[in-house]
Every structure is written in structure tokens, then in C-alpha cells.
Design a protein around this motif. Structure first.
Motif, PDB file in Angstrom:
ATOM      1  N   ARG A 313       0.826  -1.211   0.000  1.00 28.69           N
ATOM      2  CA  ARG A 313       0.000   0.000   0.000  1.00 28.69           C
ATOM      3  C   ARG A 313       0.856   1.255   0.000  1.00 28.69           C
ATOM      4  N   GLU A 314       1.858   1.298   0.867  1.00 28.42           N
ATOM      5  CA  GLU A 314       2.711   2.479   0.946  1.00 28.42           C
ATOM      6  C   GLU A 314       3.538   2.648  -0.324  1.00 28.42           C
ATOM      7  N   ALA A 315       4.028   1.528  -0.862  1.00 31.76           N
ATOM      8  CA  ALA A 315       4.855   1.621  -2.066  1.00 31.76           C
ATOM      9  C   ALA A 315       4.037   2.099  -3.265  1.00 31.76           C
ATOM     10  N   LEU A 316       2.808   1.611  -3.412  1.00 33.04           N
ATOM     11  CA  LEU A 316       1.969   2.066  -4.525  1.00 33.04           C
ATOM     12  C   LEU A 316       1.608   3.541  -4.372  1.00 33.04           C
ATOM     13  N   THR A 317       1.320   3.952  -3.146  1.00 28.51           N
ATOM     14  CA  THR A 317       1.057   5.368  -2.925  1.00 28.51           C
ATOM     15  C   THR A 317       2.281   6.205  -3.265  1.00 28.51           C
ATOM     16  N   ASN A 318       3.434   5.664  -2.934  1.00 34.34           N
ATOM     17  CA  ASN A 318       4.689   6.339  -3.238  1.00 34.34           C
ATOM     18  C   ASN A 318       4.906   6.459  -4.748  1.00 34.34           C
ATOM     19  N   VAL A 319       4.571   5.420  -5.486  1.00 36.51           N
ATOM     20  CA  VAL A 319       4.688   5.470  -6.946  1.00 36.51           C
ATOM     21  C   VAL A 319       3.782   6.550  -7.503  1.00 36.51           C
ATOM     22  N   ARG A 320       2.555   6.586  -7.023  1.00 36.67           N
ATOM     23  CA  ARG A 320       1.606   7.579  -7.512  1.00 36.67           C
ATOM     24  C   ARG A 320       2.075   8.994  -7.205  1.00 36.67           C
TER      25      ARG A 320
END
Length: 403
Positions: A313-320
């Protein structure tokens, strides 16, 4: 959330922090060198009809007080305000001695003046620290009367004008000290709010883990009643499940009670919900794929599954938020050596710059790392050699009990 901008990567963050420490050290060395040079010049300088201060015993007392004030600045650390008070009282005593004893020369104290201004900054910034607020008042009093021995009384208005200039400089320093104090207070309040929110969320979700373990114990007990299982083995299985429940409960209670646990102890989600995260992210316009090893189903402790969910979750938010031009994202949750699993999120984007990259708050990587370490895992966040970014973590399938 985890940050991918330059200040948040472990290697680059270490380099930036090291550079900042080096610059601050060089600045402090420059300040100390300037103060020492200023003090030496004061001692040997003289006018056409005046002798240098070094011929006077009182001037050497003032020199010693100046050296003491400079030394307090050199070795000052938060919690050493008593030394600031000692420097202020010594300065007041040196000024009083100058008034009582007519040494026939100009007094020494310019370097002391600047050293006390720096100490005033610390005293105001750590206003409430022991031994109390009176330390800043004492430094202010020492600075207010220091002009008496710095400006010649024979020139009309010289001392008054000098004291006014010193008061103006002191008010500026007080303003900076109050500003730094407000920043420190804001940072502490923000950290406390984050910790409190995480603890409340952890408390709300604690029953899920307890219910998981207790349900397992009930199932084992029911199975032992309707099958011909060896009672000793059934009791051993129930005991093992009970110990796992106690370990999980103890770990979560420790997170709730630990004042320094930091952010990022949120235990929401499991492996099954990772695909939902990826699907939602895919619908937002980025080609995202997900692979979860089938052998992990049912073989991962609830805390570990929740941690894996949080990493994704945190990594995908970071990508966005930070990955400019990312077209592909690959999420993998696979079995790893040593009875563990590896969670990785890789993209092909470029690190964002400017305000967007700086808006993460600096808490994400620290909080995620603490969450992973709490269950016995390791975090790796770094640029990929072929381009893009990688956030990966190794986790044990059963959470380790932390010391």
C-alpha cells in the motif's frame, strides 16, 4: 508514506545527512575561529593615546570570561543550560569588575558579546528546559550591560548607542530562538499525533488477531472431540496456538505502550487484499501486475500478512506521488529462503522533484522500517540499476518476538 525523492532513500539520505553535518561542523569551526581571532585582536589592539588591554589585569579577567563563554558555545548540548547560566553570571561579574576598577584601558568583550548572543539563541530555544527560564533572563541582563566596557565613556552617547545596538541584536536572536522553538514544538506535536492515531487504529484492529488465534484453538478442540486424534497431540496443538496468541498479543500491546515506536504500526490488511490494492491502482491508469505465491496461502502469520499489505500500500502510494512517467509497476509476494517471504514493488518511473517530492513529511520510510523490524524483517528501498524504483522487504512467515 514512503518517499522516493532524494532525501528519503537510505543511501542518498545518509549522504545528505552527512553533508549537512559536515557543513554545520564547518560553520561552527568558522564561528569559533572568528571569535578567537576577534578576542586576540582585542587584547593587542590599541589607539594613538591608549594602551592595549593586555597590560591590564582586569582585561585578562575579561579575556578568561570570554574564553569561558566561547567554550560553553563549543561544548553546548541540549540539557546543559546550567553552563549558559554560569557564562552569563561570569559576564555580569566581569562587567561589574570593570565598573569598580578603573583599568585605564578599553575593556575586552566583543567576542564574549557574540558568544553570549549564540548562547541566548540556545537558551530561548530550550526555554522550558532545566534549570529554568531565568537562564535566558540572566543572559539578557549580561548582554544589556556589556556595552559599558566595550564603548568608551568619554565619547558622549557612545555607551547608550552601543547598548541600544546590543539590545537590537539581542531581540533579533530572541526572535530566531523563538522560531526554532516553535518548529521543535510543532514537530513533537505532529509526531505525537501520528503515534496516537496509529495506536488507536492498532487498538481497533487488535481483536482481529486475537480472534484469529482463538478461533484456531477452538477448531483444534472441536476436531479433537470428533476424531480419534491422540489427546496429547491435540493438547500440544492447542498449547502451540495459545502461545502464538499470547506472543501476538504481547507484541501488539508493546506497540501500544511504546512511546518511541514511531509511525507506521498499522496492522490493517492481509495477503488476499493485496490484489484489491493492485486492481484499484491499475484502474487509475498505470499498468500494474501482481503475483502472490500460492504456497503462502494460510502459511503466513496475521502480523506478517498485515505488514506485507502495508508495504504494498505504501509503495503504490509512493509510486503515484513521486514516480514521474511510470508506465509499469510489478508487485510480487513470493516465498523466500529461511522460511520467509519477499514483498517487492518495482516501477520504471523517475524520481519527482520540487514540492510534490518534499510533501511526504519524512515519516514514511522510518515508520515502515520500524513496522518491518518489529516483526523481524528487513527493508530495502533504492533506485533500480535499469531505471525506476524498488521497495522490497524480507519478512519471516512467523513474526519474531522483538527484544
Amino acid at each position: 508514506m514512503t518517499e522516493r525523492a532524494a532525501p528519503s532513500t537510505p543511501a542518498r539520505s545518509a549522504r545528505v545527512n552527512g553533508l549537512n553535518r559536515l557543513l554545520m561542523r564547518l560553520l561552527k569551526i568558522a564561528i569559533i575561529s572568528t571569535l578567537l581571532f576577534m578576542l586576540a585582536a582585542e587584547m593587542i589592539s590599541s589607539g594613538p593615546k591608549t594602551r592595549p588591554p593586555m597590560v591590564s589585569a582586569v582585561a585578562w579577567v575579561q579575556w578568561a570570561v570570554s574564553m569561558f563563554a566561547i567554550g560553553v558555545y563549543i561544548w553546548y548540548r541540549p540539557g546543559r543550560k546550567r553552563w549558559i547560566a554560569a557564562a552569563a553570571l561570569a559576564s555580569l561579574a566581569a562587567t561589574g569588575l570593570d565598573v569598580l576598577v578603573d583599568q585605564g584601558t578599553r575593556g575586552v568583550g566583543t567576542a564574549e558579546l557574540f558568544a553570549l548572543l549564540l548562547l541566548m539563541l540556545f537558551a530561548v530555544r530550550h526555554w522550558d528546559a532545566p534549570p529554568g527560564r531565568w537562564v535566558a533572563i540572566a543572559v539578557g541582563a549580561a548582554l544589556s550591560v556589556l556595552g559599558i566596557r566595550l564603548f568608551a565613556p568619554e565619547y558622549e552617547g557612545a555607551q547608550v548607542g552601543g547598548i541600544v545596538l546590543i539590545l537590537m541584536a539581542m531581540s533579533t536572536v530572541i526572535g530566531f530562538g523563538a522560531y526554532f522553538r516553535s518548529l521543535d514544538k510543532l514537530r513533537r506535536e505532529t509526531q505525537e499525533e501520528v503515534r496516537q492515531a496509529e495506536r488507536l487504529e492498532l487498538a481497533r484492529e487488535m481483536h482481529d488477531f486475537v480472534a484469529h488465534h482463538v478461533t484456531g484453538m477452538v477448531v483444534l478442540a472441536q476436531a479433537a472431540q470428533v476424531t480419534s486424534t491422540d489427546p496429547k497431540k491435540a493438547f500440544a496443538d492447542i498449547e502451540e496456538a495459545g502461545l502464538a496468541a499470547l506472543t501476538s498479543m504481547r507484541r501488539m500491546v508493546k506497540m501500544l505502550r511504546n512511546d518511541d515506536s514511531g509511525a507506521g504500526t498499522n496492522p490493517l490488511g492481509d495477503l488476499a487484499q493485496i490484489e484489491d490494492l493492485v486492481d484499484r491502482f491499475n484502474r487509475e491508469g498505470t499498468d500494474t501486475t501482481c503475483f502472490i505465491s500460492p504456497e503462502l496461502a494460510g502459511n503466513v502469520a496475521p502480523e506478517i500478512a498485515a505488514t506485507a499489505h502495508r508495504i504494498v500500500r505504501e509503495a503504490l502510494t509512493n509510486v503515484r506521488k513521486h514516480a514521474r512517467g511510470a508506465t509499469r509497476v510489478r508487485v510480487v509476494v513470493a516465498a523466500a529462503s529461511g522460511q520467509g517471504l519477499e514483498v517487492s514493488v518495482r516501477d520504471d518511473g523517475r524520481a519527482a522533484r520540487g514540492r510534490l517530492a518534499e510533501s511526504g513529511g519524512g515519516m514514511g520510510l522510518l515508520g515502515l522500517g520500524e513496522r518491518i523490524e518489529a516483526v523481524g524483517g528487513q527493508l530495502r528501498a533504492q533506485p533500480r540499476p535499469e531505471g525506476g524504483w524498488e521497495t522490497a522487504a524480507w519478512l519471516p512467515r512467523a513474526a519474531a518476538e522483538t527484544a
